[in-house]
Design an enzyme around this catalytic site. Structure first.
Site, PDB file in Angstrom:
ATOM      1  N   SER A 162      63.878   0.464 -29.201  1.00 26.05           N
ATOM      2  CA  SER A 162      63.525  -0.230 -27.959  1.00 26.05           C
ATOM      3  C   SER A 162      64.779  -0.532 -27.143  1.00 26.05           C
ATOM      4  O   SER A 162      64.750  -0.504 -25.907  1.00 26.05           O
ATOM      5  CB  SER A 162      62.782  -1.523 -28.275  1.00 26.05           C
ATOM      6  OG  SER A 162      61.596  -1.229 -28.952  1.00 26.05           O
TER       7      SER A 162
ATOM      8  N   ARG B  71      63.538   5.208 -39.889  1.00 27.65           N
ATOM      9  CA  ARG B  71      64.048   6.271 -39.013  1.00 27.65           C
ATOM     10  C   ARG B  71      65.186   7.030 -39.673  1.00 27.65           C
ATOM     11  O   ARG B  71      65.338   8.225 -39.502  1.00 27.65           O
ATOM     12  CB  ARG B  71      64.529   5.677 -37.691  1.00 27.65           C
ATOM     13  CG  ARG B  71      63.400   5.144 -36.834  1.00 27.65           C
ATOM     14  CD  ARG B  71      63.921   4.267 -35.754  1.00 27.65           C
ATOM     15  NE  ARG B  71      64.608   3.112 -36.319  1.00 27.65           N
ATOM     16  CZ  ARG B  71      65.293   2.235 -35.618  1.00 27.65           C
ATOM     17  NH1 ARG B  71      65.422   2.384 -34.322  1.00 27.65           N
ATOM     18  NH2 ARG B  71      65.861   1.202 -36.212  1.00 27.65           N
TER      19      ARG B  71
ATOM     20  N   LYS C 139      65.514 -13.698 -30.902  1.00 28.91           N
ATOM     21  CA  LYS C 139      65.864 -12.669 -29.917  1.00 28.91           C
ATOM     22  C   LYS C 139      65.418 -13.147 -28.533  1.00 28.91           C
ATOM     23  O   LYS C 139      64.435 -13.864 -28.410  1.00 28.91           O
ATOM     24  CB  LYS C 139      65.136 -11.361 -30.231  1.00 28.91           C
ATOM     25  CG  LYS C 139      65.701 -10.599 -31.416  1.00 28.91           C
ATOM     26  CD  LYS C 139      65.041  -9.227 -31.522  1.00 28.91           C
ATOM     27  CE  LYS C 139      65.573  -8.423 -32.710  1.00 28.91           C
ATOM     28  NZ  LYS C 139      64.860  -7.126 -32.870  1.00 28.91           N
TER      29      LYS C 139
ATOM     30  N   HIS D 163      57.183   4.065 -32.283  1.00 24.82           N
ATOM     31  CA  HIS D 163      56.205   3.116 -32.835  1.00 24.82           C
ATOM     32  C   HIS D 163      54.804   3.736 -32.851  1.00 24.82           C
ATOM     33  O   HIS D 163      54.062   3.592 -33.818  1.00 24.82           O
ATOM     34  CB  HIS D 163      56.155   1.840 -31.979  1.00 24.82           C
ATOM     35  CG  HIS D 163      57.434   1.061 -31.929  1.00 24.82           C
ATOM     36  ND1 HIS D 163      58.038   0.682 -30.765  1.00 24.82           N
ATOM     37  CD2 HIS D 163      58.226   0.581 -32.925  1.00 24.82           C
ATOM     38  CE1 HIS D 163      59.132  -0.007 -31.027  1.00 24.82           C
ATOM     39  NE2 HIS D 163      59.278  -0.075 -32.331  1.00 24.82           N
TER      40      HIS D 163
HETATM   41  N1  COA Z   1      60.362   3.998 -33.589  1.00 25.80           N
HETATM   42  C1  COA Z   1      61.176   3.497 -32.675  1.00 25.80           C
HETATM   43  N2  COA Z   1      61.887   2.372 -32.867  1.00 25.80           N
HETATM   44  C2  COA Z   1      61.762   1.767 -34.037  1.00 25.80           C
HETATM   45  C3  COA Z   1      60.937   2.241 -35.053  1.00 25.80           C
HETATM   46  C4  COA Z   1      60.215   3.433 -34.791  1.00 25.80           C
HETATM   47  N3  COA Z   1      59.410   3.953 -35.702  1.00 25.80           N
HETATM   48  N4  COA Z   1      61.034   1.427 -36.104  1.00 25.80           N
HETATM   49  C5  COA Z   1      61.885   0.452 -35.760  1.00 25.80           C
HETATM   50  N5  COA Z   1      62.330   0.659 -34.517  1.00 25.80           N
HETATM   51  C6  COA Z   1      63.312  -0.154 -33.780  1.00 25.80           C
HETATM   52  C7  COA Z   1      62.682  -1.154 -32.861  1.00 25.80           C
HETATM   53  O1  COA Z   1      62.429  -0.599 -31.588  1.00 25.80           O
HETATM   54  C8  COA Z   1      63.733  -2.226 -32.789  1.00 25.80           C
HETATM   55  O2  COA Z   1      64.704  -1.805 -31.860  1.00 25.80           O
HETATM   56  P1  COA Z   1      65.681  -2.811 -31.105  1.00 25.80           P
HETATM   57  O3  COA Z   1      66.396  -3.607 -32.147  1.00 25.80           O
HETATM   58  O4  COA Z   1      66.530  -1.855 -30.388  1.00 25.80           O
HETATM   59  O5  COA Z   1      64.823  -3.661 -30.212  1.00 25.80           O
HETATM   60  C9  COA Z   1      64.393  -2.175 -34.167  1.00 25.80           C
HETATM   61  O6  COA Z   1      64.072  -0.904 -34.696  1.00 25.80           O
HETATM   62  C10 COA Z   1      63.904  -3.246 -35.060  1.00 25.80           C
HETATM   63  O7  COA Z   1      62.561  -2.981 -35.375  1.00 25.80           O
HETATM   64  P2  COA Z   1      61.383  -4.002 -35.406  1.00 25.80           P
HETATM   65  O8  COA Z   1      60.262  -3.269 -36.054  1.00 25.80           O
HETATM   66  O9  COA Z   1      61.072  -4.572 -34.081  1.00 25.80           O
HETATM   67  O10 COA Z   1      61.912  -5.024 -36.419  1.00 25.80           O
HETATM   68  P3  COA Z   1      62.456  -6.446 -36.250  1.00 25.80           P
HETATM   69  O11 COA Z   1      63.629  -6.474 -37.135  1.00 25.80           O
HETATM   70  O12 COA Z   1      62.609  -6.884 -34.863  1.00 25.80           O
HETATM   71  O13 COA Z   1      61.241  -7.281 -36.864  1.00 25.80           O
HETATM   72  C11 COA Z   1      59.711  -7.974 -38.574  1.00 25.80           C
HETATM   73  C12 COA Z   1      60.777  -7.020 -38.143  1.00 25.80           C
HETATM   74  C13 COA Z   1      58.832  -8.427 -37.450  1.00 25.80           C
HETATM   75  C14 COA Z   1      58.861  -7.213 -39.567  1.00 25.80           C
HETATM   76  C15 COA Z   1      60.408  -9.136 -39.321  1.00 25.80           C
HETATM   77  O14 COA Z   1      61.441  -9.664 -38.509  1.00 25.80           O
HETATM   78  C16 COA Z   1      59.452 -10.253 -39.690  1.00 25.80           C
HETATM   79  O15 COA Z   1      58.595 -10.063 -40.502  1.00 25.80           O
HETATM   80  N6  COA Z   1      59.653 -11.440 -39.119  1.00 25.80           N
HETATM   81  C17 COA Z   1      58.807 -12.594 -39.375  1.00 25.80           C
HETATM   82  C18 COA Z   1      59.556 -13.659 -40.168  1.00 25.80           C
HETATM   83  C19 COA Z   1      59.528 -13.320 -41.628  1.00 25.80           C
HETATM   84  O16 COA Z   1      58.506 -13.210 -42.270  1.00 25.80           O
HETATM   85  N7  COA Z   1      60.735 -13.191 -42.197  1.00 25.80           N
HETATM   86  C20 COA Z   1      60.910 -12.928 -43.593  1.00 25.80           C
HETATM   87  C21 COA Z   1      61.140 -11.500 -43.877  1.00 25.80           C
HETATM   88  S1  COA Z   1      62.716 -11.342 -44.628  1.00 25.80           S
END
Ligand code: COA
Length: 159
Positions: free
Chosen positions: A128, A90, A41, A17
């Site tokens: 994560s 990634r 989650k 990140h």
């Molecule tokens: N380095 C390390 N890990 C990374 C990474 C990076 N560059 N990019 C992503 N990851 C990992 C995260 O650690 C996380 O790991 P985990 O699942 O093991 O905990 C996983 O990838 C998911 O990444 P994250 O960026 O946390 O995405 P998410 O899917 O949890 O959330 C949001 C994405 C917040 C952008 C999205 O859910 C959101 O916008 N939610 C709000 C509601 C909304 O508007 N929804 C409509 C959109 S369809």
């Protein structure tokens, strides 16, 4: 790019990140790192804890702000006068999910674009949940997360 958002769960923030945050901060005037308060989650860290860890890890970056949000990302972006969402890719497996999300966000608000940055190669495997799992079994996580996060993760599993 004037103002951009880098959203995520950051449970906890990793070097992967931080790689995206540093590079994005170099591309825009102001970057908001937005921590999702996600009801779907069950996180290891509370939103406040995740925000605090991110603030500590990014304190040397003057144009980075850390905030939390719940609800739709596009609504948070609009409220904060942001037109660009940044996401890290990634591997090709991230792409399908990210594409659906960015298309949905564009349908919801055509004024908001998503820009993808490739995660640097050395962090392409990292997530994560890998950090959480390593820590749960007492593995060394110092290669995955910044110093200010290491003990906080171990402490969660000691409880
Ligand atoms: N380095 C390390 N890990 C990374 C990474 C990076 N560059 N990019 C992503 N990851 C990992 C995260 O650690 C996380 O790991 P985990 O699942 O093991 O905990 C996983 O990838 C998911 O990444 P994250 O960026 O946390 O995405 P998410 O899917 O949890 O959330 C949001 C994405 C917040 C952008 C999205 O859910 C959101 O916008 N939610 C709000 C509601 C909304 O508007 N929804 C409509 C959109 S369809």
């Amino acid at each position: 790019m004037k103002r951009a958002i880098y959203p995520g769960s950051f449970d906890p923030v990793t070097f992967g990140h931080l790689d995206i945050i540093r590079r994005s901060a170099g591309l825009c005037d102001h970057l908001i790192v937005a921590v999702l308060n996600n009801n779907n989650k069950t996180p290891l860290f509370s939103v406040d804890e995740r925000v605090e860890m991110l603030k500590e890890a990014t304190k040397d970056l003057a144009n980075v702000e850390v905030a939390s949000f719940s609800g739709l990302l596009v609504d948070f972006a609009k409220k904060n006068d942001v037109g660009v969402i940044i996401r890290g890719l990634r591997a090709v497996t991230d792409y399908e999910y990210e594409l659906a999300m960015s298309q949905t966000n564009r349908v919801a608000n055509p004024n908001i674009d998503t820009i993808f940055l490739n995660t640097s190669l050395e962090y392409a495997y990292l997530s994560s949940s890998i950090v959480r799992e390593m820590a749960m079994y007492g593995g060394d996580i110092t290669k995955f997360v910044p110093n200010c996060v290491v003990d906080k993760v171990y402490k969660k599993f000691k409880k």
